[in-house]
Design a protein around this motif. Structure first.
Motif, PDB file in Angstrom:
ATOM      1  N   GLU A  65     -44.852 -29.477 -15.968  1.00 44.14           N
ATOM      2  CA  GLU A  65     -44.459 -28.304 -15.194  1.00 44.14           C
ATOM      3  C   GLU A  65     -44.119 -28.685 -13.756  1.00 44.14           C
ATOM      4  O   GLU A  65     -43.153 -28.185 -13.186  1.00 44.14           O
ATOM      5  CB  GLU A  65     -45.575 -27.257 -15.207  1.00 44.14           C
ATOM      6  N   GLN A  66     -44.911 -29.587 -13.169  1.00 43.70           N
ATOM      7  CA  GLN A  66     -44.657 -30.025 -11.795  1.00 43.70           C
ATOM      8  C   GLN A  66     -43.347 -30.793 -11.721  1.00 43.70           C
ATOM      9  O   GLN A  66     -42.573 -30.609 -10.775  1.00 43.70           O
ATOM     10  CB  GLN A  66     -45.811 -30.897 -11.288  1.00 43.70           C
ATOM     11  N   ALA A  67     -43.066 -31.629 -12.704  1.00 41.87           N
ATOM     12  CA  ALA A  67     -41.815 -32.387 -12.716  1.00 41.87           C
ATOM     13  C   ALA A  67     -40.619 -31.445 -12.849  1.00 41.87           C
ATOM     14  O   ALA A  67     -39.591 -31.628 -12.178  1.00 41.87           O
ATOM     15  CB  ALA A  67     -41.817 -33.400 -13.854  1.00 41.87           C
ATOM     16  N   ALA A  68     -40.745 -30.425 -13.688  1.00 46.42           N
ATOM     17  CA  ALA A  68     -39.659 -29.455 -13.839  1.00 46.42           C
ATOM     18  C   ALA A  68     -39.448 -28.683 -12.538  1.00 46.42           C
ATOM     19  O   ALA A  68     -38.300 -28.436 -12.129  1.00 46.42           O
ATOM     20  CB  ALA A  68     -39.965 -28.495 -14.981  1.00 46.42           C
ATOM     21  N   TYR A  69     -40.533 -28.314 -11.875  1.00 47.75           N
ATOM     22  CA  TYR A  69     -40.430 -27.594 -10.613  1.00 47.75           C
ATOM     23  C   TYR A  69     -39.778 -28.469  -9.548  1.00 47.75           C
ATOM     24  O   TYR A  69     -38.913 -28.019  -8.799  1.00 47.75           O
ATOM     25  CB  TYR A  69     -41.817 -27.139 -10.153  1.00 47.75           C
ATOM     26  N   GLU A  72     -36.115 -28.746 -10.209  1.00 50.68           N
ATOM     27  CA  GLU A  72     -35.443 -27.486  -9.852  1.00 50.68           C
ATOM     28  C   GLU A  72     -35.259 -27.379  -8.337  1.00 50.68           C
ATOM     29  O   GLU A  72     -34.195 -26.980  -7.857  1.00 50.68           O
ATOM     30  CB  GLU A  72     -36.278 -26.313 -10.364  1.00 50.68           C
ATOM     31  N   GLN A  73     -36.286 -27.759  -7.593  1.00 51.09           N
ATOM     32  CA  GLN A  73     -36.192 -27.706  -6.135  1.00 51.09           C
ATOM     33  C   GLN A  73     -35.171 -28.711  -5.615  1.00 51.09           C
ATOM     34  O   GLN A  73     -34.426 -28.422  -4.674  1.00 51.09           O
ATOM     35  CB  GLN A  73     -37.558 -27.974  -5.501  1.00 51.09           C
ATOM     36  N   ALA A  74     -35.126 -29.895  -6.215  1.00 48.43           N
ATOM     37  CA  ALA A  74     -34.154 -30.902  -5.792  1.00 48.43           C
ATOM     38  C   ALA A  74     -32.733 -30.440  -6.087  1.00 48.43           C
ATOM     39  O   ALA A  74     -31.814 -30.633  -5.280  1.00 48.43           O
ATOM     40  CB  ALA A  74     -34.433 -32.228  -6.494  1.00 48.43           C
ATOM     41  N   GLY A  79     -27.648 -28.334  -4.118  1.00 45.48           N
ATOM     42  CA  GLY A  79     -26.615 -27.293  -4.157  1.00 45.48           C
ATOM     43  C   GLY A  79     -26.411 -26.665  -2.796  1.00 45.48           C
ATOM     44  O   GLY A  79     -25.283 -26.394  -2.374  1.00 45.48           O
ATOM     45  N   THR A  80     -27.479 -26.431  -2.065  1.00 45.12           N
ATOM     46  CA  THR A  80     -27.389 -25.850  -0.725  1.00 45.12           C
ATOM     47  C   THR A  80     -26.725 -26.832   0.222  1.00 45.12           C
ATOM     48  O   THR A  80     -25.876 -26.455   1.036  1.00 45.12           O
ATOM     49  CB  THR A  80     -28.790 -25.477  -0.212  1.00 45.12           C
TER      50      THR A  80
END
Length: 111
Positions: A65-69, A72-74, A79-80
């Motif tokens: 879950e932490q790796a997926a989060y 996602e944040q990266a 994208g930003t």
């Protein structure tokens, strides 16, 4: 661990059969023999001996879950950064802000 459980279950099952087949034994006595000598202690043993594997599974799930989060944040940060670099307006992906309505009427001094 499972070999112990299977062997002890067999032993207690044979104890219960001997209790039921005995001339002075009853089916109720056989049931309680199997439940109290077999099922209850084996349930406790399996629970206690299974604790390390449950902890490993929980830690693995939390790490996934932490790796997926983190991924996602990266991706969101990349994208930003790409939108800011291109000079596109509203690069944050947020809806444009609207003017707030005046919820409180202005107060003036009466002449």
């Amino acid at each position: 661990m499972y070999l112990i459980v299977i062997a002890w279950t067999y032993v207690t099952l044979m104890m219960a059969v001997a209790e039921a087949a005995s001339p002075t034994g009853t089916l109720l006595g056989a049931f309680f023999t199997f439940a109290l000598y077999g099922a209850l202690p084996m349930g406790i043993l399996v629970y206690i001996l299974g604790t390390p594997s449950r902890k490993r599974a929980i830690k693995a799930r939390e790490a996934a879950e932490q790796a997926a989060y983190d991924a996602e944040q990266a991706a969101a940060a990349a994208g930003t950064a790409a939108a800011v670099a291109s000079g596109a307006p509203d690069a944050g992906g947020q809806p444009p802000a609207a003017a707030e309505g005046s919820g409180i009427p202005p107060v003036r001094k009466e002449p």
